[in-house]
Design a protein around this motif. Sequence first.
Motif, PDB file in Angstrom:
ATOM      1  N   ARG A   1      14.919  24.694 -11.026  1.00 18.46           N
ATOM      2  CA  ARG A   1      14.277  24.680  -9.667  1.00 18.46           C
ATOM      3  C   ARG A   1      14.929  23.355  -9.165  1.00 18.46           C
ATOM      4  NH1 ARG A   1       8.357  22.601 -10.405  1.00 18.46           N
ATOM      5  NH2 ARG A   1       7.913  24.505 -11.199  1.00 18.46           N
TER       6      ARG A   1
ATOM      7  N   LYS B   1      -2.553  19.265  -2.425  1.00 17.80           N
ATOM      8  CA  LYS B   1      -3.598  19.298  -3.316  1.00 17.80           C
ATOM      9  C   LYS B   1      -3.971  17.975  -4.092  1.00 17.80           C
ATOM     10  CE  LYS B   1      -2.122  23.800  -5.196  1.00 17.80           C
ATOM     11  NZ  LYS B   1      -1.368  24.383  -6.090  1.00 17.80           N
ATOM     12  N   MET B   2      -3.105  17.086  -3.871  1.00 22.36           N
ATOM     13  CA  MET B   2      -3.222  15.986  -4.483  1.00 22.36           C
ATOM     14  C   MET B   2      -2.895  14.783  -3.557  1.00 22.36           C
ATOM     15  SD  MET B   2      -1.990  14.819  -8.012  1.00 22.36           S
ATOM     16  CE  MET B   2      -1.808  12.967  -8.901  1.00 22.36           C
ATOM     17  N   GLU B   3      -3.875  13.870  -3.597  1.00 22.44           N
ATOM     18  CA  GLU B   3      -3.743  12.744  -2.676  1.00 22.44           C
ATOM     19  C   GLU B   3      -3.905  11.528  -3.505  1.00 22.44           C
ATOM     20  OE1 GLU B   3      -6.139  12.791   0.662  1.00 22.44           O
ATOM     21  OE2 GLU B   3      -5.699  14.815   1.075  1.00 22.44           O
ATOM     22  N   GLU B   4      -2.908  10.234  -3.413  1.00 22.37           N
ATOM     23  CA  GLU B   4      -3.274   9.158  -3.884  1.00 22.37           C
ATOM     24  C   GLU B   4      -2.970   7.972  -2.867  1.00 22.37           C
ATOM     25  OE1 GLU B   4      -2.898   8.458  -8.600  1.00 22.37           O
ATOM     26  OE2 GLU B   4      -1.056   9.367  -7.575  1.00 22.37           O
ATOM     27  N   LEU B   5      -3.788   6.897  -2.825  1.00 20.56           N
ATOM     28  CA  LEU B   5      -3.628   5.673  -2.150  1.00 20.56           C
ATOM     29  C   LEU B   5      -3.586   4.717  -3.132  1.00 20.56           C
ATOM     30  CD1 LEU B   5      -5.044   4.702   1.157  1.00 20.56           C
ATOM     31  CD2 LEU B   5      -5.125   3.155  -0.655  1.00 20.56           C
ATOM     32  N   LYS B   6      -2.685   3.864  -3.105  1.00 16.55           N
ATOM     33  CA  LYS B   6      -2.612   2.763  -4.391  1.00 16.55           C
ATOM     34  C   LYS B   6      -2.194   1.481  -3.384  1.00 16.55           C
ATOM     35  CE  LYS B   6      -0.898   5.242  -8.189  1.00 16.55           C
ATOM     36  NZ  LYS B   6       0.406   5.293  -9.110  1.00 16.55           N
TER      37      LYS B   6
ATOM     38  N   PHE C   1       1.114  12.380  -1.095  1.00 17.70           N
ATOM     39  CA  PHE C   1       0.507  13.744  -0.972  1.00 17.70           C
ATOM     40  C   PHE C   1       1.480  14.665  -1.668  1.00 17.70           C
ATOM     41  CE2 PHE C   1      -3.123  14.242   2.313  1.00 17.70           C
ATOM     42  CZ  PHE C   1      -3.152  12.812   2.528  1.00 17.70           C
ATOM     43  N   ARG C   2       0.816  15.656  -2.573  1.00 16.44           N
ATOM     44  CA  ARG C   2       1.476  16.531  -3.263  1.00 16.44           C
ATOM     45  C   ARG C   2       0.862  17.734  -2.974  1.00 16.44           C
ATOM     46  NH1 ARG C   2       4.854  14.960  -7.627  1.00 16.44           N
ATOM     47  NH2 ARG C   2       4.545  12.619  -8.125  1.00 16.44           N
TER      48      ARG C   2
ATOM     49  N   ARG D   1       0.024  12.823   5.036  1.00 11.05           N
ATOM     50  CA  ARG D   1      -0.627  13.992   5.188  1.00 11.05           C
ATOM     51  C   ARG D   1       0.422  15.030   5.986  1.00 11.05           C
ATOM     52  NH1 ARG D   1      -6.076  13.266   7.033  1.00 11.05           N
ATOM     53  NH2 ARG D   1      -6.582  13.060   4.813  1.00 11.05           N
TER      54      ARG D   1
ATOM     55  N   VAL E   1      -2.520   7.125   5.767  1.00 11.00           N
ATOM     56  CA  VAL E   1      -2.496   8.487   5.199  1.00 11.00           C
ATOM     57  C   VAL E   1      -2.353   9.714   6.036  1.00 11.00           C
ATOM     58  CG1 VAL E   1      -4.770  10.014   4.659  1.00 11.00           C
ATOM     59  CG2 VAL E   1      -4.735   7.604   3.878  1.00 11.00           C
TER      60      VAL E   1
ATOM     61  N   ILE F   1       0.736  -1.249  -0.096  1.00 11.65           N
ATOM     62  CA  ILE F   1      -0.036  -0.104  -0.040  1.00 11.65           C
ATOM     63  C   ILE F   1       0.991   1.175   0.174  1.00 11.65           C
ATOM     64  CG2 ILE F   1      -1.812   1.312   1.225  1.00 11.65           C
ATOM     65  CD1 ILE F   1      -2.970  -1.289   2.316  1.00 11.65           C
TER      66      ILE F   1
ATOM     67  N   THR G   1       7.310  22.862  -4.872  1.00 11.44           N
ATOM     68  CA  THR G   1       6.861  21.726  -4.649  1.00 11.44           C
ATOM     69  C   THR G   1       7.239  20.757  -3.321  1.00 11.44           C
ATOM     70  OG1 THR G   1       8.116  20.508  -6.206  1.00 11.44           O
ATOM     71  CG2 THR G   1       6.447  21.500  -7.219  1.00 11.44           C
TER      72      THR G   1
ATOM     73  N   SER H   1      -5.418   2.067   7.281  1.00 11.04           N
ATOM     74  CA  SER H   1      -5.133   2.908   6.062  1.00 11.04           C
ATOM     75  C   SER H   1      -5.163   4.634   6.801  1.00 11.04           C
ATOM     76  CB  SER H   1      -5.977   2.861   5.215  1.00 11.04           C
ATOM     77  OG  SER H   1      -5.688   1.557   4.720  1.00 11.04           O
ATOM     78  N   GLU H   2      -6.087   4.604   7.914  1.00  9.40           N
ATOM     79  CA  GLU H   2      -6.065   6.059   8.411  1.00  9.40           C
ATOM     80  C   GLU H   2      -4.758   6.237   8.925  1.00  9.40           C
ATOM     81  OE1 GLU H   2      -9.279   5.866  11.390  1.00  9.40           O
ATOM     82  OE2 GLU H   2      -9.353   8.212  11.541  1.00  9.40           O
TER      83      GLU H   2
END
Lengths: 445, 445
Positions: free
Chosen positions: B198, B48-53, B44-45, B139, B135, B40, B154, B131-132
């Motif tokens: 950058r 603004k963007m989150e992904e869980l795979k 976090f980016r 985060r 995340v 798993i 970034t 998973s909490e």
Amino acid sequence: MEFTDMSKYDKIELARWVVKKGKQAGADDISVDVIKDRSISVDFRDGKMEELKESSQNYLSLSVYADHRYTSHTTCDLNKDSLEKFISEAVAMTGYLNEDPYRSLPDPKYYKIRNDIDLGIHDDHYYDVTSEQRVKIARDLEAATSALSDKIVTCNASYSDSRAEFVKINSNGFEGERQSTYFGVGVETTVKDVHGGRPGDYDYIGSRFFKDISSLERLGRTAFKRAMQKIGQKKIESGVYDMIVENRALTTMLAGIRYPLTGSYLYRKNSCFENKLGEKIASGKLTIIDDPYLKAGFSSQLYDNDGMATKKRALFEKGVLKSYLIDWYYSRKLNMEPTTGSESNITFALGSRSPEEMIRDVKQGIFVTQFVGGNSNSLTGDFSYGIVGLYVKDGEIVHPVNEMNISGNIMEIWKNLAEVGNDPYQYSSIMRPSMYFKDVHFSGI
Amino acid sequence: MEFTDMSKYDKIELARWVVKKGKQAGADDISVDVIKDRSISVDFRDGKMEELKESSQNYLSLSVYADHRYTSHTTCDLNKDSLEKFISEAVAMTGYLNEDPYRSLPDPKYYKIRNDIDLGIHDDHYYDVTSEQRVKIARDLEAATSALSDKIVTCNASYSDSRAEFVKINSNGFEGERQSTYFGVGVETTVKDVHGGRPGDYDYIGSRFFKDISSLERLGRTAFKRAMQKIGQKKIESGVYDMIVENRALTTMLAGIRYPLTGSYLYRKNSCFENKLGEKIASGKLTIIDDPYLKAGFSSQLYDNDGMATKKRALFEKGVLKSYLIDWYYSRKLNMEPTTGSESNITFALGSRSPEEMIRDVKQGIFVTQFVGGNSNSLTGDFSYGIVGLYVKDGEIVHPVNEMNISGNIMEIWKNLAEVGNDPYQYSSIMRPSMYFKDVHFSGI
């Protein structure tokens, strides 16, 4: 003959069942891919070592959209009891993420795929190919190549094929499926160099159809000739020279202009092409067309990873940047029209001459046959790559070159593209011809 | 809670059944691996963007030995009906190959594994991690890092974990099994450089145990500091300088001396270490010990890929080459004792000073923090790598450096190893300290 008995229709039924179970578990939307693939490869080395490897897999990918939250999951356990647990846990996990209002399935208006087109990417005779044939191809090619010369130190011939089936369902109205096959043969040789070292090179062909895997002896002759051409490699003086890049090597330089076209690079403000749509980036010789419908193409597809219909479109037209590569998610974040997130078959406007003919025009330059290492900065456009090739003086090849770098900037070197060859590379979805660049900075390592 | 209900004992039973079926189908010997893993990852980016795979797989690998012929096969369809067909077809395919008298299972005398050792590579609390929690870790790290400075452009924080179970059976008397867990957290930042570009950098930790994933704010501070140190990168004049390589970067140079140790490189006469056992290759500062029994090590293992018992042994001792890496197959082809085909945990004799302390001794040199691109010739030993780092003059860091290469030969540069740091890298099976090399050739690109 199949290794598992799940047909195309079984996979569609399974995907529909997963959508139903996902919604029952609390998802607003579900995207499911069911993929089955099998590949076999055979390697022969130096008449002494043989390997046959087979790999077969079925797997299911699940994207969950719930309360503007999103997660993705993959499993290869397709037993329905296991899947039911997998799905309910996947939906539960999604609840732990923050909301991301840009995560959703595509608008169904993008789902109108061209079902009238036959891509010609599946060889219906795939199951007629026997492992005896596979082994014989690699064995014969190794034997024929090794017999070419006693200068050959090592020889490795390989055959591979694969067959894949894909089913994709988005719960808001998309169903797609595709089957494809692939066959490839290659040979690598190394030769003795009395100056030390052991230069090597390869040749390769690939096709969607087994019948195209023929006339293989020439692969060995080409690999041997290319390796022999590397004997006595040396540097030349650092300086600014002409450069012709052989078609097979050009992917390295093309990667430098493909990544900055993507939504994720643009969104992260990491692209030298930001706000440059419609601007002239390259010389008028550069036209790149993304063609998803190419018959038997290695990336031919009617729909993209999101399920959106593909379209034929220009990325660069006579040097002008015509399109980014924007998938559904980044289209929403960037507030742009989606264009699909990755290319299909990359084709080029061709010139009329072969690399051999172009070489005759070179006063002083290098014919680059391979890039080795290096990198390209997607934001500034600065790049540097190691090169291997042949030094050319007054239209003649003088000696092989290595331990040199080229360096420059994307925004300059593509403007120096003087001529495009007539030789698109046939064995990749990136069908690049050889290209002639003026005024490239070379330096010894 | 498990996604599939196949226990360790079920997997051993399945593997034994596969051996039986393979022999019934005509195989002389069979080797079976049954592997289950689940991973798993959370990203976090930029807030603004989150992904869980999530990815979960079961698969079975089968090696068939029949009439001195050999093939290998992998499937993830573990249904017994499918497997029975898969096995009989696999054995039939083997018949098409030529004989290779060196293909066999290992001599059972190598199977005496150290079952008295507890490797400590499995966290029994793996299934308690929610998973909490996963995340929240990513985060919080992203938020804490982004808040460090408005110079950050970034920020990407990620968490991942995995759990795997392995069962291996060789039909001539080997049965082994192992379970392991892994947890890792990293953060990357990029910062604005008014000179253009950058620059970015990262920091990372990993462990076999969830409890070690703590004190994460320092990762963000280190990643930010490292990125800031790259502002204003420029070349220095080409020349011969001292070089200190930071521990995290050293893997690139170590790969150059690891591949030529392997049986396949030696057999193909593609190794600069051929016939050099017992010879002094490097300075007396270089001692490399392969330690398969390291508690909680990332490559700790009681048996190798062939099923042979692992041993703790020196690869280099005070600069002298002590052992090659010879698996069972190449031991027979080369007529040498097998030593296992790949390393376990690579450990080093350490020095007493940190890289910061070593830098104070540098009159003029570069502290290399990353290698970018390049290559190393395993036969001639010639290498060239792009570098990124910090220019050091009279013991002080002056400015960041990029667009430079180092070049040389393996047989020379390792003799110029002047000092080894006290800082083994903790988050990899290659636990290399920083190293100080004298007289390295640097050139601008």
